[in-house]
Design a protein around this motif. Structure first.
Motif, PDB file in Angstrom:
ATOM      1  N   THR B 478       0.829  -1.206   0.000  1.00  0.00           N
ATOM      2  CA  THR B 478       0.000   0.000   0.000  1.00  0.00           C
ATOM      3  C   THR B 478       0.865   1.259   0.000  1.00  0.00           C
ATOM      4  OG1 THR B 478      -1.529  -1.299   1.331  1.00  0.00           O
ATOM      5  CG2 THR B 478      -1.979   1.056   1.134  1.00  0.00           C
ATOM      6  N   LEU B 479       1.908   1.255   0.824  1.00  0.00           N
ATOM      7  CA  LEU B 479       2.827   2.402   0.821  1.00  0.00           C
ATOM      8  C   LEU B 479       3.451   2.586  -0.559  1.00  0.00           C
ATOM      9  CD1 LEU B 479       4.720   1.955   4.210  1.00  0.00           C
ATOM     10  CD2 LEU B 479       3.020   3.673   3.639  1.00  0.00           C
ATOM     11  N   LEU B 480       3.824   1.471  -1.171  1.00  0.00           N
ATOM     12  CA  LEU B 480       4.440   1.561  -2.500  1.00  0.00           C
ATOM     13  C   LEU B 480       3.465   2.127  -3.515  1.00  0.00           C
ATOM     14  CD1 LEU B 480       6.405  -1.765  -2.541  1.00  0.00           C
ATOM     15  CD2 LEU B 480       7.365   0.503  -2.765  1.00  0.00           C
ATOM     16  N   PHE B 481       2.208   1.746  -3.384  1.00  0.00           N
ATOM     17  CA  PHE B 481       1.223   2.272  -4.324  1.00  0.00           C
ATOM     18  C   PHE B 481       1.112   3.786  -4.164  1.00  0.00           C
ATOM     19  CE2 PHE B 481      -3.155   3.460  -5.412  1.00  0.00           C
ATOM     20  CZ  PHE B 481      -3.089   3.171  -6.752  1.00  0.00           C
ATOM     21  N   ALA B 482       1.111   4.236  -2.898  1.00  0.00           N
ATOM     22  CA  ALA B 482       1.100   5.685  -2.673  1.00  0.00           C
ATOM     23  C   ALA B 482       2.322   6.310  -3.340  1.00  0.00           C
ATOM     24  CB  ALA B 482       1.095   5.971  -1.184  1.00  0.00           C
ATOM     25  N   GLY B 483       3.459   5.623  -3.245  1.00  0.00           N
ATOM     26  CA  GLY B 483       4.680   6.106  -3.894  1.00  0.00           C
ATOM     27  C   GLY B 483       4.519   6.196  -5.399  1.00  0.00           C
ATOM     28  N   VAL B 484       3.882   5.193  -5.988  1.00  0.00           N
ATOM     29  CA  VAL B 484       3.674   5.196  -7.442  1.00  0.00           C
ATOM     30  C   VAL B 484       2.819   6.399  -7.840  1.00  0.00           C
ATOM     31  CG1 VAL B 484       2.455   4.028  -9.314  1.00  0.00           C
ATOM     32  CG2 VAL B 484       3.961   2.727  -7.836  1.00  0.00           C
ATOM     33  N   VAL B 485       1.721   6.602  -7.123  1.00  0.00           N
ATOM     34  CA  VAL B 485       0.815   7.707  -7.471  1.00  0.00           C
ATOM     35  C   VAL B 485       1.558   9.036  -7.374  1.00  0.00           C
ATOM     36  CG1 VAL B 485      -1.264   8.936  -6.777  1.00  0.00           C
ATOM     37  CG2 VAL B 485      -1.220   6.434  -6.747  1.00  0.00           C
ATOM     38  N   LEU B 486       2.303   9.202  -6.290  1.00  0.00           N
ATOM     39  CA  LEU B 486       3.057  10.432  -6.094  1.00  0.00           C
ATOM     40  C   LEU B 486       4.073  10.626  -7.221  1.00  0.00           C
ATOM     41  CD1 LEU B 486       2.987  12.575  -4.001  1.00  0.00           C
ATOM     42  CD2 LEU B 486       4.711  11.361  -2.674  1.00  0.00           C
ATOM     43  N   MET B 487       4.734   9.552  -7.591  1.00  0.00           N
ATOM     44  CA  MET B 487       5.770   9.639  -8.632  1.00  0.00           C
ATOM     45  C   MET B 487       5.144  10.042  -9.962  1.00  0.00           C
ATOM     46  SD  MET B 487       8.930   9.417  -8.838  1.00  0.00           S
ATOM     47  CE  MET B 487       9.595  10.213 -10.286  1.00  0.00           C
ATOM     48  N   VAL B 488       4.039   9.410 -10.289  1.00  0.00           N
ATOM     49  CA  VAL B 488       3.400   9.717 -11.572  1.00  0.00           C
ATOM     50  C   VAL B 488       2.935  11.177 -11.573  1.00  0.00           C
ATOM     51  CG1 VAL B 488       1.458   9.136 -13.075  1.00  0.00           C
ATOM     52  CG2 VAL B 488       2.779   7.329 -11.991  1.00  0.00           C
ATOM     53  N   TYR B 489       2.422  11.639 -10.425  1.00  0.00           N
ATOM     54  CA  TYR B 489       2.033  13.049 -10.327  1.00  0.00           C
ATOM     55  C   TYR B 489       3.253  13.938 -10.573  1.00  0.00           C
ATOM     56  CZ  TYR B 489       1.046  17.545  -8.223  1.00  0.00           C
ATOM     57  OH  TYR B 489       0.930  18.888  -8.009  1.00  0.00           O
ATOM     58  N   ILE B 490       4.359  13.623  -9.902  1.00  0.00           N
ATOM     59  CA  ILE B 490       5.565  14.449 -10.046  1.00  0.00           C
ATOM     60  C   ILE B 490       6.021  14.470 -11.504  1.00  0.00           C
ATOM     61  CG2 ILE B 490       8.019  14.616  -9.448  1.00  0.00           C
ATOM     62  CD1 ILE B 490       7.252  13.412  -6.694  1.00  0.00           C
ATOM     63  N   PHE B 492       4.339  13.978 -14.312  1.00  0.00           N
ATOM     64  CA  PHE B 492       3.525  14.744 -15.250  1.00  0.00           C
ATOM     65  C   PHE B 492       3.485  16.225 -14.884  1.00  0.00           C
ATOM     66  CE2 PHE B 492       2.325  10.478 -16.380  1.00  0.00           C
ATOM     67  CZ  PHE B 492       2.454  10.574 -17.751  1.00  0.00           C
ATOM     68  N   HIS B 493       3.660  16.514 -13.600  1.00  0.00           N
ATOM     69  CA  HIS B 493       3.788  17.912 -13.211  1.00  0.00           C
ATOM     70  C   HIS B 493       5.054  18.513 -13.834  1.00  0.00           C
ATOM     71  CE1 HIS B 493       2.589  21.231 -10.593  1.00  0.00           C
ATOM     72  NE2 HIS B 493       3.880  21.499 -10.545  1.00  0.00           N
ATOM     73  N   LEU B 494       6.151  17.773 -13.736  1.00  0.00           N
ATOM     74  CA  LEU B 494       7.408  18.267 -14.313  1.00  0.00           C
ATOM     75  C   LEU B 494       7.307  18.393 -15.822  1.00  0.00           C
ATOM     76  CD1 LEU B 494      10.078  16.266 -12.291  1.00  0.00           C
ATOM     77  CD2 LEU B 494       9.778  18.728 -12.294  1.00  0.00           C
ATOM     78  N   MET B 495       6.459  17.557 -16.416  1.00  0.00           N
ATOM     79  CA  MET B 495       6.387  17.586 -17.868  1.00  0.00           C
ATOM     80  C   MET B 495       5.503  18.727 -18.366  1.00  0.00           C
ATOM     81  SD  MET B 495       5.916  14.358 -20.377  1.00  0.00           S
ATOM     82  CE  MET B 495       6.971  13.267 -19.529  1.00  0.00           C
ATOM     83  N   PHE B 496       4.425  19.054 -17.636  1.00  0.00           N
ATOM     84  CA  PHE B 496       3.457  20.004 -18.190  1.00  0.00           C
ATOM     85  C   PHE B 496       3.203  21.253 -17.337  1.00  0.00           C
ATOM     86  CE2 PHE B 496       2.122  15.823 -19.897  1.00  0.00           C
ATOM     87  CZ  PHE B 496       2.430  16.075 -21.230  1.00  0.00           C
ATOM     88  N   ARG B 497       3.446  21.189 -16.004  1.00  0.00           N
ATOM     89  CA  ARG B 497       3.001  22.272 -15.149  1.00  0.00           C
ATOM     90  C   ARG B 497       4.118  23.078 -14.484  1.00  0.00           C
ATOM     91  NH1 ARG B 497      -2.443  21.259 -14.163  1.00  0.00           N
ATOM     92  NH2 ARG B 497      -2.620  23.423 -13.590  1.00  0.00           N
ATOM     93  N   ALA B 498       5.268  22.470 -14.294  1.00  0.00           N
ATOM     94  CA  ALA B 498       6.328  23.150 -13.538  1.00  0.00           C
ATOM     95  C   ALA B 498       6.733  24.437 -14.250  1.00  0.00           C
ATOM     96  CB  ALA B 498       7.519  22.220 -13.402  1.00  0.00           C
TER      97      ALA B 498
END
Lengths: 185, 560
Positions: B478-490, B492-498
């Motif tokens: 479960t912790l790893l899944f939270a890590g995956v979600v956070l990573m994917v957010y980071i 795509f944020h770096l790709m389009f929003r930063a």
């Protein structure tokens, strides 16, 4: 000097009875591991021998051709199935193997390789790969057991090993035409 | 030499002014986006598995544990890694060789098409319940033929991507006579070469399996298939590791303010990896029947030889850290340790990846031993092991790369907030994996099997004793899944929003007094021939034996 020491250590190690027995127990390892390692042991000792006997090498192998012919004769001799059998059954032939591969194949190969011209090297590459290809065909498709000491399945294995060897030599030979050697040596 | 220096500074300047060529950036951005989308899908499947194994989640019949396991394995171990590797290597090749050639870009796009076709075919068959064969797809379990055809497309994609890099490197060499290939591109060439060498085995296997799956041939040689699979499987894992190592050698020294330890050493590591790796696959079969003891014995050495480049890397990394720390004024034996930039996620993520490789590598060495392997072979211990190697050492390094690679490609910058988020992600990942992999190792030693859905085996006392550990497995997952979600957010944020800005592609410089790299390091012809020689040494004897002395062969089984 260090190289010669390594060569000597390798040479003695390969001749130790348990090592030799183990290496000779599998046909492929006998021909494709033990024998080349003897040649390599000889090659490692070459600079020392050349330093000790410079006149001998200059006199008998001035252009590299005699040396490379000697190398080819010895190597082809040891590719004949019967010689492997004899090495296993006749002590004298085994000793001849221990002497001939390093000193009559390894030493002349290293001495000659620098001396012969490019066309000579190319001839050697092609000849060796053709011979290996022929041996592959012989060992894979022979319906007879060629060595008394080894089973047919080992013979087939050796054949495939020869095929890979032929292929490797061919790839190495061909790639040199595409790669500028001055770039990487 | 003068012109070479001038040329480099000129290239540096243009790189700084113009940044990455938009066409090249698009290639890498598409690859990386797809990679992280697959990470999200694969990670979700991983969560479902973890919860199932913890006994908390009953999976529906139409999407059972084995389908999810197969999809999770293929998506993360093969697809995510290949896509990331291609995006990353093409970006680096473009950066270090002054842009991709148009030919290389075409190879990259056709590779992508092939990889996608392959992945879609594989996933469709898995979701349809036609291919619950795990990512190792051992026969005699028989999947739909389209599953195997999908694998052919994956292999084809790998070859196309590799060819693009080779073509680009060759044309650079032609234009820059006498110069050595930059270290990053050297890694890329070596990585693809190794992957292609490894994929020859799987291609041969799949070409045997396709007619069998269609029913054109009745039986299949099981031992031979397994052997050919592991020639690829083991090599692939080491390729992902080599991709991670490339960032350790090339980017990390720059990030921590140090210099390359030794250019020659790094190149020797690549060369040794290419030459020695493929026969290592045999230790995955060390308890298979049908392979003679002497062959297994020989392969212990072949497997252990791969530890050599890893140990060279460990040495070089510590040397880099120590030198960088001392340059910043560290004193004493271990003072440099405190000087490392622990608050910089671009360093922290790969650093934890490296530290993890110590137990992970040791576990790998343990498994090359026949007796130790018998203890753990079909247990969750093995799953714990490869979640450390691929799941942390490789994945966390890939994440660490993403923090600078993606803003570099999208011409944005990483903010302090994202850095903080990244630090949280990294620790989440590390702690999650500590729980999950740790409990997998432990419960594996207690006998809990791998590749099986949750079961109490009729409330057997031993099986019940595994439950507390399996609960930790679920928590870690479960912790790893939270890590995956956070990573994917980071990502795509770096790709389009930063925020827009300039991010550097970190390429470490050599020390001022570094000895020149000898030219023999680029004798690729010789390395390929040596690799073929080592592969034949490893495989000719056992494979001929498996073919000539083969049992009647097996028809296909559908166990699910």
């Amino acid at each position: 000097m260090r190289q010669a020491m390594y060569g000597l250590v390798l040479y003695v190690f390969l001749m130790l009875p348990p090592v030799a027995n183990l290496a000779e127990s599998v046909m492929t390892i006998h021909m494709h591991m033990q024998m080349p390692l003897f040649v390599i042991a000889g090659m490692l000792m070459t600079p020392f021998l050349k330093q000790q006997f410079p006149r001998f090498f200059a006199k008998w192998n001035s252009n590299g051709v005699p040396g490379i012919i000697l190398f080819m004769i010895v190597v082809i001799y040891w590719m004949i199935p019967r010689t492997m059998d004899e090495a296993l059954t006749i002590q004298a032939i085994e000793i001849f193997k221990f002497i001939s591969l390093p000193f009559l194949a390894g030493v002349p190969l290293r001495d000659s390789w620098k001396k012969i011209r490019l066309v000579g090297k190319n001839i050697i590459f092609v000849t060796l790969s053709v011979i290996c290809g022929f041996m592959a065909w012989l060992y894979i498709f022979s319906p007879e057991q060629l060595c008394n000491n080894y089973l047919i399945v080992e013979q087939i294995t050796l054949g495939w090993a020869f095929l890979f060897l032929a292929l490797s030599i061919m790839i190495y030979f061909v790639q040199q035409f595409f790669v500028d050697r001055s770039e990487c040596e | 030499m003068e012109t070479a220096v001038l040329k480099e500074t000129f290239m540096d300047k243009t790189n700084k002014k113009l940044g990455v060529n938009p066409e090249d950036a698009l290639v890498s951005k598409v690859y990386l986006s797809l990679a992280f989308i697959l990470l999200l899908v694969g990670g979700t499947l991983g969560l479902l598995q973890g919860l199932n194994r913890a006994g908390l989640l009953q999976l529906p019949v139409w999407l059972n544990y084995y389908q999810i396991l197969t999809a999770h394995g293929i998506l993360l171990v093969v697809a995510f890694t290949t896509l990331f590797m291609t995006g990353y290597f093409y970006a680096g090749v473009s950066h270090t060789l002054g842009g991709l050639t148009s030919k290389a870009r075409k190879f990259a796009w056709s590779a992508l098409a092939s990889l996608l076709v392959g992945t879609v075919m594989i996933m469709t068959t898995v979701v349809m319940g036609e291919a619950s064969v795990m990512y190792t797809f051992y026969p005699p379990m028989q999947a739909s033929p389209w599953f195997y055809i999908g694998l052919v497309f994956l292999a084809l994609g790998i070859w196309l991507a590799g060819t693009g890099v080779f073509v680009n490197a060759a044309s650079w060499k032609k234009a820059n006579r006498g110069q050595k290939l930059p270290l990053f591109s050297f890694f890329a060439v070596g990585g693809y070469l190794l992957l292609i060498l490894g994929s020859l085995g799987i291609t041969a296997e799949v070409l045997m399996l396709i007619p069998w799956a269609f029913g054109w041939t009745e039986t299949v040689n099981v031992m031979l298939s397994r052997t050919l699979f592991w020639a690829f499987g083991h090599t692939a894992v080491n390729v992902w590791y080599l991709v991670a190592v490339s960032a350790w050698y090339v980017a990390i020294p720059k990030i921590i303010g140090g210099k390359t330890f030794s250019d020659v050493l790094a190149r020797v590591v690549v060369i040794l990896s290419v030459i020695l790796n493929v026969p290592g696959g045999f230790h995955h079969q060390i308890i298979d029947p049908g392979i003679t003891q002497s062959v297994k014995f020989m392969h212990v050495f072949m497997s252990l030889s791969i530890a050599l480049p890893s140990l060279l890397t460990a040495f070089a990394m510590f040397a880099i850290f120590e030198r960088a720390g001392r340059k910043k004024g560290a004193t004493g034996l271990l003072g440099w340790f405190k000087k490392l930039p622990w608050k910089d996620v671009r360093f922290l993520a790969p650093m934890i990846a490296m530290i993890t490789f110590i137990p992970a590598g040791a576990g790998g060495i343990a498994q090359t031993n026949n007796q130790l392997n018998q203890t753990v072979h079909n247990s969750l211990w093995v799953v714990g092991h490869f979640h450390l190697t691929v799941g942390v050492t490789v994945a966390l390094t890939f994440f660490g790369i993403a923090y600078w690679l993606i803003p570099y490609l999208s011409k944005r910058v990483m903010t302090a907030r994202l850095n903080k988020l990244g630090l949280i992600q990294t620790w989440l990942w590390a702690i999650g994996m500590l729980f999950m992999s740790g409990s997998m190792h432990w419960v594996g030693l207690l006998g809990s099997p791998r590749r099986t859905s949750f079961s109490t085996y009729g409330d057997n006392a031993t099986a019940l004793s595994w439950d507390p550990y399996l609960m930790f497995l679920g928590i870690g997952g479960t912790l790893l899944f939270a890590g995956v979600v956070l990573m994917v957010y980071i990502v795509f944020h770096l790709m389009f929003r930063a925020p827009k800005g300039h991010t550097e592609f970190p390429i470490a410089e050599e020390e001022e007094n570094a000895s020149p790299t000898p030219k023999w390091t680029e004798r690729w012809g010789l390395w390929i021939v040596l690799a073929i020689a080592v592969i034949s040494m490893g495989y000719v004897i056992p494979i001929v034996d498996m073919i000539v002395n083969a049992p009647p062969g097996s028809p296909g089984f559908k166990t699910w």
